[in-house]
Design an enzyme around this catalytic site. Sequence first.
Site, PDB file in Angstrom:
ATOM      1  N   CYS A  52      -8.127  10.245  15.010  1.00  0.00           N
ATOM      2  CA  CYS A  52      -6.421  10.838  14.998  1.00  0.00           C
ATOM      3  C   CYS A  52      -6.193   9.796  14.625  1.00  0.00           C
ATOM      4  O   CYS A  52      -5.692   8.353  15.762  1.00  0.00           O
ATOM      5  CB  CYS A  52      -6.088  11.640  16.533  1.00  0.00           C
ATOM      6  SG  CYS A  52      -3.976  10.972  16.148  1.00  0.00           S
ATOM      7  N   TRP A  94      -5.462  20.601  21.027  1.00  0.00           N
ATOM      8  CA  TRP A  94      -6.782  19.223  21.979  1.00  0.00           C
ATOM      9  C   TRP A  94      -7.580  20.155  23.091  1.00  0.00           C
ATOM     10  O   TRP A  94      -6.391  20.713  23.447  1.00  0.00           O
ATOM     11  CB  TRP A  94      -6.293  18.129  21.848  1.00  0.00           C
ATOM     12  CG  TRP A  94      -5.873  17.754  20.708  1.00  0.00           C
ATOM     13  CD1 TRP A  94      -4.459  17.830  20.313  1.00  0.00           C
ATOM     14  CD2 TRP A  94      -6.327  17.695  19.054  1.00  0.00           C
ATOM     15  NE1 TRP A  94      -4.060  17.436  19.136  1.00  0.00           N
ATOM     16  CE2 TRP A  94      -5.355  16.956  18.859  1.00  0.00           C
ATOM     17  CE3 TRP A  94      -7.962  17.357  19.656  1.00  0.00           C
ATOM     18  CZ2 TRP A  94      -6.297  16.390  17.273  1.00  0.00           C
ATOM     19  CZ3 TRP A  94      -8.392  16.284  18.126  1.00  0.00           C
ATOM     20  CH2 TRP A  94      -7.398  15.743  16.871  1.00  0.00           C
ATOM     21  N   VAL A 133       1.418  20.385  20.551  1.00  0.00           N
ATOM     22  CA  VAL A 133       0.222  19.351  20.924  1.00  0.00           C
ATOM     23  C   VAL A 133      -0.303  18.802  20.575  1.00  0.00           C
ATOM     24  O   VAL A 133      -1.294  18.745  19.502  1.00  0.00           O
ATOM     25  CB  VAL A 133      -0.422  20.590  21.684  1.00  0.00           C
ATOM     26  CG1 VAL A 133      -1.482  19.742  23.063  1.00  0.00           C
ATOM     27  CG2 VAL A 133      -0.232  21.624  22.787  1.00  0.00           C
ATOM     28  N   VAL A 143      -2.006  14.392  20.732  1.00  0.00           N
ATOM     29  CA  VAL A 143      -2.126  13.183  20.989  1.00  0.00           C
ATOM     30  C   VAL A 143      -1.630  11.425  19.782  1.00  0.00           C
ATOM     31  O   VAL A 143      -1.666  11.953  19.522  1.00  0.00           O
ATOM     32  CB  VAL A 143      -3.821  13.009  20.971  1.00  0.00           C
ATOM     33  CG1 VAL A 143      -4.530  13.633  21.656  1.00  0.00           C
ATOM     34  CG2 VAL A 143      -4.321  12.806  19.410  1.00  0.00           C
ATOM     35  N   TYR A 181      -0.827  11.323   4.286  1.00  0.00           N
ATOM     36  CA  TYR A 181      -0.404  12.414   5.099  1.00  0.00           C
ATOM     37  C   TYR A 181       0.116  13.776   3.724  1.00  0.00           C
ATOM     38  O   TYR A 181       0.282  14.302   4.051  1.00  0.00           O
ATOM     39  CB  TYR A 181       0.396  12.907   6.454  1.00  0.00           C
ATOM     40  CG  TYR A 181      -0.908  12.844   7.872  1.00  0.00           C
ATOM     41  CD1 TYR A 181      -1.414  13.879   7.867  1.00  0.00           C
ATOM     42  CD2 TYR A 181      -1.203  10.977   7.454  1.00  0.00           C
ATOM     43  CE1 TYR A 181      -2.797  13.322   9.459  1.00  0.00           C
ATOM     44  CE2 TYR A 181      -2.232  10.989   9.048  1.00  0.00           C
ATOM     45  CZ  TYR A 181      -2.812  12.203   9.794  1.00  0.00           C
ATOM     46  OH  TYR A 181      -3.973  12.117  10.278  1.00  0.00           O
TER      47      TYR A 181
HETATM   48  N1  LIG Z   1       3.108  12.689  18.559  1.00  0.00           N
HETATM   49  C1  LIG Z   1       3.007  13.105  17.003  1.00  0.00           C
HETATM   50  C2  LIG Z   1       2.209  12.150  16.173  1.00  0.00           C
HETATM   51  C3  LIG Z   1       0.847  12.339  16.460  1.00  0.00           C
HETATM   52  C4  LIG Z   1       0.281  12.719  15.695  1.00  0.00           C
HETATM   53  O1  LIG Z   1       0.967  13.654  14.886  1.00  0.00           O
HETATM   54  N2  LIG Z   1      -1.357  13.752  16.305  1.00  0.00           N
HETATM   55  C5  LIG Z   1      -1.691  14.837  15.492  1.00  0.00           C
HETATM   56  C6  LIG Z   1      -2.957  13.939  15.486  1.00  0.00           C
HETATM   57  S1  LIG Z   1      -3.124  12.998  14.277  1.00  0.00           S
HETATM   58  C7  LIG Z   1      -1.516  15.774  16.350  1.00  0.00           C
HETATM   59  O2  LIG Z   1      -2.458  15.795  17.834  1.00  0.00           O
HETATM   60  N3  LIG Z   1      -1.373  17.098  16.084  1.00  0.00           N
HETATM   61  C8  LIG Z   1      -1.662  18.216  16.470  1.00  0.00           C
HETATM   62  C9  LIG Z   1      -1.987  18.797  15.906  1.00  0.00           C
HETATM   63  O3  LIG Z   1      -3.379  18.628  14.938  1.00  0.00           O
HETATM   64  O4  LIG Z   1      -2.087  20.052  16.475  1.00  0.00           O
HETATM   65  C10 LIG Z   1       3.664  13.542  16.727  1.00  0.00           C
HETATM   66  O5  LIG Z   1       4.276  14.582  17.192  1.00  0.00           O
HETATM   67  O6  LIG Z   1       3.933  14.143  14.915  1.00  0.00           O
END
Ligand SMILES: N[C@@H](CCC(=O)N[C@@H](CS)C(=O)NCC(=O)O)C(=O)O
Length: 347
Positions: A58, A91, A124, A126, A189
């Site tokens: 990520c 995750w 959820v 990271v 993205y």
């Molecule tokens: N915390 C932020 C940005 C962090 C983010 O988008 N992280 C991705 C990974 S790159 C993530 O965990 N996405 C949730 C998922 O893939 O389930 C959000 O909620 O958008």
Amino acid sequence: MPASDPAAAPPGDDPNRAYGHRPFRRSRSHFADRVTADGRDGWPVAADRYRLVISRACPWASRAVISRRLLGLEDALSMAITDPLQDDRSWRFSLDPNGRDPVLGIRFLSEAYDAREAGYPGGVSVPAIVDVPSGQLVTNDFQQLTLDFATEWTALHRSGAPDLYPEAHRAEIDEVMADVYQDVNNGVYRAGFATDQDEYESAFGPLFQRLDQLADRLTERRYLVGDTLTEADIRLFTTLVRFDAVYHGHFKCNRFKLAEDPVLWAYAKDLFQTPGFGDTVDFHHIKQHYYRVHTGINPTGIVPLGPDLSGWLTPHHREELGGRPFGDGTPPGPVPRSEEVPPSGRP
Ligand SMILES: N[C@@H](CCC(=O)N[C@@H](CS)C(=O)NCC(=O)O)C(=O)O
């Protein structure tokens, strides 16, 4: 609570699942408490109290990994590395013995979210900071987290830690980071998860215009702001390092490859070869995550074998531009053994 993302959709909108039927919108971080020196949100900076949960895949989490290394916070703030492949509970710690994080004792990051707010309906994500004694999530606010590492966690920085958010340059750093966020970090993205041609093109254009502008900016200066590494460089690096491996093909960001732009490629290689940057990058995790998790845009789940990564270690000649990477400080020491990126993920 600060809103971390001006272009945010309501909490609960899951960014990586937002393809298919509706325009891509990045969600706002729902848990935006801050860990500060004075503990005003109830979470004072303290050694051995918190755990940083990341995915090496990520880009948002990778900012935190790099900043933690440059500042030498490894001894004070331990780190959990998730499996690059989420399942329907998101995750998980399936790379660890018995599939449990050895410090938090949980199998899914969602357990820390539940401990903080039962029934939280949102996604959820990271990076996340978890309070080890209570098992509760403290924050998943990826925008604020690294700024707090730089400015609030100072008592726990290593000696020789660089100033990644120097007061004298903050306005300029913020301005550069805002443009980089909108057009580059999040732009890839928006292009990748676009659901129609117009949406894709409206991300693609600004992305490459911004990359052109950044290349101009970096032609005669080694770093984005001032003559030292700052948070702005960390944030641009985390997108550039993924560019040819995933964004160029998987997200259709293909006006050029990073390796075809002499300035950006040299800049990215320079950072990659700086202690604290490339030694945190796991290309295997990156490719596995993007190509296998986003089945909406890669239904076969086939992970391409390329590109050739050996170029990352070739000379960049950026030292000829001068600059003082760590300012008055020094580079970080070696990566702790337990956090070394395995050979499968390295160039
Ligand atoms: N915390 C932020 C940005 C962090 C983010 O988008 N992280 C991705 C990974 S790159 C993530 O965990 N996405 C949730 C998922 O893939 O389930 C959000 O909620 O958008």
